[in-house]
Write an enzyme that holds these catalytic residues in place. Sequence first.
Site, PDB file in Angstrom:
ATOM      1  N   GLU A 249       0.835  -1.208   0.000  1.00 37.67           N
ATOM      2  CA  GLU A 249       0.000   0.000   0.000  1.00 37.67           C
ATOM      3  C   GLU A 249       0.862   1.248   0.000  1.00 37.67           C
ATOM      4  OE1 GLU A 249      -3.316   2.095   2.996  1.00 37.67           O
ATOM      5  OE2 GLU A 249      -2.688   0.020   3.290  1.00 37.67           O
TER       6      GLU A 249
ATOM      7  N   GLU B 242      -2.781  10.806   2.493  1.00 38.65           N
ATOM      8  CA  GLU B 242      -3.941  10.936   3.365  1.00 38.65           C
ATOM      9  C   GLU B 242      -4.049  12.358   3.897  1.00 38.65           C
ATOM     10  OE1 GLU B 242      -5.142   6.923   5.522  1.00 38.65           O
ATOM     11  OE2 GLU B 242      -3.097   7.507   6.046  1.00 38.65           O
TER      12      GLU B 242
END
Length: 368
Positions: free
Chosen positions: A168, A172
């Site tokens: 991943e 964010e």
Amino acid sequence: MRRSSILLAMLPLLAAWFAGTTCATSCNATSPCPASAPCCSEFGFCGDDNFCLGGCNPFASNSIDSCRPNPVCEDVTHGFTDNSRILSNATFFDGNATEYDWVVDKGNIMNTNSSGGELALLLTQDNGGTRLSSTRYVYYGTITAKLKSGRWGGVVTAFITMSDIKDEIDWEFPGAATTQAQSNYFWQGVIPSTSDGGTHKGLSDTFSNYHDYTIDWQPDALTFLIDGKAQRTVKKSDTIDPNTGIANYPSTPSRIQLSLWPAGIDGTAPGTVQWAGGMINWDDADYKTAGHFYATVKSVSVKCTNIQKPESNTTSYVYTNSSDDSAPQIALSNRSTLLNAAPVVGISGMHGMIVALVALFLAFAHLF
């Protein structure tokens, strides 16, 4: 830590929902799925049909080829003037990446059609947030999302890549921190010991202004950029675990995901709530006026890095080794990405209910 703690909290609830069904069997690398329900979904439960598409873990499934192959990367710029290339319900997806560019895993989207078109990801008390996933996978490349984040405490905006074995890479935007962005990466779901993530400050308001957020993911280095300027570079050589000699570096084909999710709600780990800016205020004037919180996306561009030269009939990526998932091997393939079974739109009965439940729990996918 916030992802693993919430996943552990969710497992008993997931098990209760799935108990007594043909898909109740949980799965992992040491306990793979049976032939009757061969595919291990992204939530760690066995099934077939949609369980075999995006997020299906080949190392926890019945065999290395139980999951459908990953649709191969293509250079493209996605605009959002309309939703014709977005499937609004991912449970209806049959693996055909030539028909749809994106699927809505959970939640709701809308087009604002301002400034040439933009896509809004919506969050309400009822929908549990929205996640949009690309139908094609990127196996190294440069991905840029032009987006505006949310601006409310407890509401998190995310632009990430996620592989079927949970490699991943993240951008964010937690809560009301609208002058910063955070970068992070995970190797097979584990935060590398050499990285605690990065916080990049001094941005003009990320809610009011579009910025280009780039993930430049190459075989030897990962660079995070904002508006074309490098913010952070991670070298693969610096991620090698001295005990195992294995690079804890994302190295498997990944979907692109855009999401808006509620971190500041009851049941979320306290550390996650604090990181996200506190509990969500559902009485916020913005929410009352619009009926939802939102983040907007103007475009997503993809430039593939072809470490293997594709042939004219190349359609997909496949995993080729099952003995050691710590060093996965990927090959180009001409295998079809389509489901062998009838389209999911025709499913019914218990299996249909299970697929619907999976869609429900996709609200929490961003946490895993």
